[in-house]
Design an enzyme around this catalytic site. Structure first.
Site, PDB file in Angstrom:
ATOM      1  N   ASP A   1      -0.496  -6.774   6.239  1.00 18.29           N
ATOM      2  CA  ASP A   1       0.338  -6.017   5.235  1.00 18.29           C
ATOM      3  C   ASP A   1       1.757  -6.092   5.667  1.00 18.29           C
ATOM      4  O   ASP A   1       1.898  -6.133   6.867  1.00 18.29           O
ATOM      5  CB  ASP A   1      -0.484  -4.575   4.892  1.00 18.29           C
TER       6      ASP A   1
ATOM      7  N   ASP B   1       4.482  -3.281   4.263  1.00 17.65           N
ATOM      8  CA  ASP B   1       5.010  -1.846   4.202  1.00 17.65           C
ATOM      9  C   ASP B   1       4.060  -0.943   5.155  1.00 17.65           C
ATOM     10  O   ASP B   1       2.874  -0.940   4.962  1.00 17.65           O
ATOM     11  CB  ASP B   1       4.968  -1.218   2.631  1.00 17.65           C
TER      12      ASP B   1
ATOM     13  N   ASP C   1       1.963  -5.804  -1.155  1.00 16.75           N
ATOM     14  CA  ASP C   1       2.392  -5.386  -2.690  1.00 16.75           C
ATOM     15  C   ASP C   1       4.011  -5.014  -2.804  1.00 16.75           C
ATOM     16  O   ASP C   1       4.239  -4.340  -3.480  1.00 16.75           O
ATOM     17  CB  ASP C   1       1.645  -4.235  -3.124  1.00 16.75           C
TER      18      ASP C   1
ATOM     19  N   ASP D   1      -2.686  -0.852   5.927  1.00 16.83           N
ATOM     20  CA  ASP D   1      -2.795   0.906   6.086  1.00 16.83           C
ATOM     21  C   ASP D   1      -3.015   1.460   4.503  1.00 16.83           C
ATOM     22  O   ASP D   1      -3.603   2.544   4.744  1.00 16.83           O
ATOM     23  CB  ASP D   1      -1.368   1.330   6.257  1.00 16.83           C
TER      24      ASP D   1
ATOM     25  N   ASP E   1       9.856  -0.144  -0.869  1.00 14.48           N
ATOM     26  CA  ASP E   1      10.590   0.208  -2.310  1.00 14.48           C
ATOM     27  C   ASP E   1      11.279   1.404  -1.976  1.00 14.48           C
ATOM     28  O   ASP E   1      12.456   1.703  -2.492  1.00 14.48           O
ATOM     29  CB  ASP E   1       9.391   0.288  -3.154  1.00 14.48           C
TER      30      ASP E   1
END
Length: 271
Positions: A9, A11, A95, A177, A20
């Site tokens: 992942d 972030d 994402d 996470d 973001d």
């Protein structure tokens, strides 16, 4: 020896924040973001925020400079370089969005270490503003997974990677996470590993539903933990795979190797 695929992942895993939120906060648009948040999906909101910031005179160069300051633990870069040097295939499933991720990885000199980045499309249009679109078009082709946000099911991405035609069996190590990392964790099988960040949503979900996760679980706290545990698992898999090719007449003496010792000498010198 079977291949090892390490899936990160982004972030709060590779970097120590949400990219973001980092950009929105650093550009002084937190209040507007919070005002619009209840009205639309997160992914659509980020596209809207980039339009609003562009209209306020913020340039793509402003965004890039902020991304270059993204906080990251000092052991993350050495961990990625060591895992790649040990022969692992590295991928990102995130994402966030492609522009943010590639800008940060290029700044860190890490982009070429990853064979693939799976994330929401992000590109600069002809007007110079950043556009962000969903990985799955939830209007025309919804993914139908109740565990994941509308714009991206990471579990479907993992299934697609698992189905790739390759020679031999691959083993997966998945690091994440958030809630969105739970679905891909469920797609892993016996012999795979999941590394949830401790006291984050993925860790909580796994703790509540341990019987649903077939992969071996190894939690981590920070970048130092991530490096030591990841390289230790890679070393463990390599030893197990090599042992399969040793004659039963031979005596195999297994030597415990620390994560630091598992690194190639060249990388240890660089540190």
């Amino acid at each position: 020896m079977a291949g090892i695929v390490v899936v990160f992942d982004f972030d709060k895993t590779l970097i120590d924040c949400d990219s973001d939120n980092w950009v929105v906060d650093e550009l002084g648009a937190t209040d507007l973001f919070n005002q619009l948040l209840p009205t639309m999906p997160w992914n659509s909101l980020m596209d809207r925020m980039m339009k609003e910031l562009h209209a306020q005179g913020k340039t793509i160069e402003d965004v890039v400079e902020i991304l270059k300051r993204t906080p990251i633990h000092p052991r993350i870069v050495p961990a990625i370089k060591a895992a790649h040097a040990l022969g692992c295939e590295l991928r990102v499933v995130s994402d966030a969005n492609l522009f943010f991720i590639e800008t940060i990885l290029n700044h860190l000199g890490l982009r070429d270490y990853f064979s693939e980045i799976n994330t929401n499309p992000g590109f600069v249009d002809e007007e110079g503003k950043l556009r962000i679109f969903p990985y799955h078009d939830f209007h025309s082709s919804p993914h139908g997974c109740s565990n994941c946000p509308l714009n991206m099911c990471k579990g479907l991405v993992i299934e697609r990677i698992q189905a790739e035609p390759v020679e031999g069996k691959r083993k997966f190590i998945y690091l994440g996470d958030g809630k969105g990392d739970y679905c891909p964790s469920l797609k892993l099988g016996d012999g795979d590993y999941v590394m949830p960040r401790k006291n984050y949503p993925l860790w909580d979900l796994i703790c509540e539903n341990r019987l649903f996760v077939k992969a071996e679980i190894h939690e981590w706290i920070d970048g130092k933990d991530l490096e030591e545990i990841l390289l230790g698992l890679i070393n463990k898999i390599s030893i197990e795979e090599n042992a399969q090719f040793i004659s039963p007449d031979c005596k195999l003496q297994t030597i415990a190797v620390s994560a630091h010792e598992a690194m190639p000498q060249a990388l240890r010198v660089q540190q």
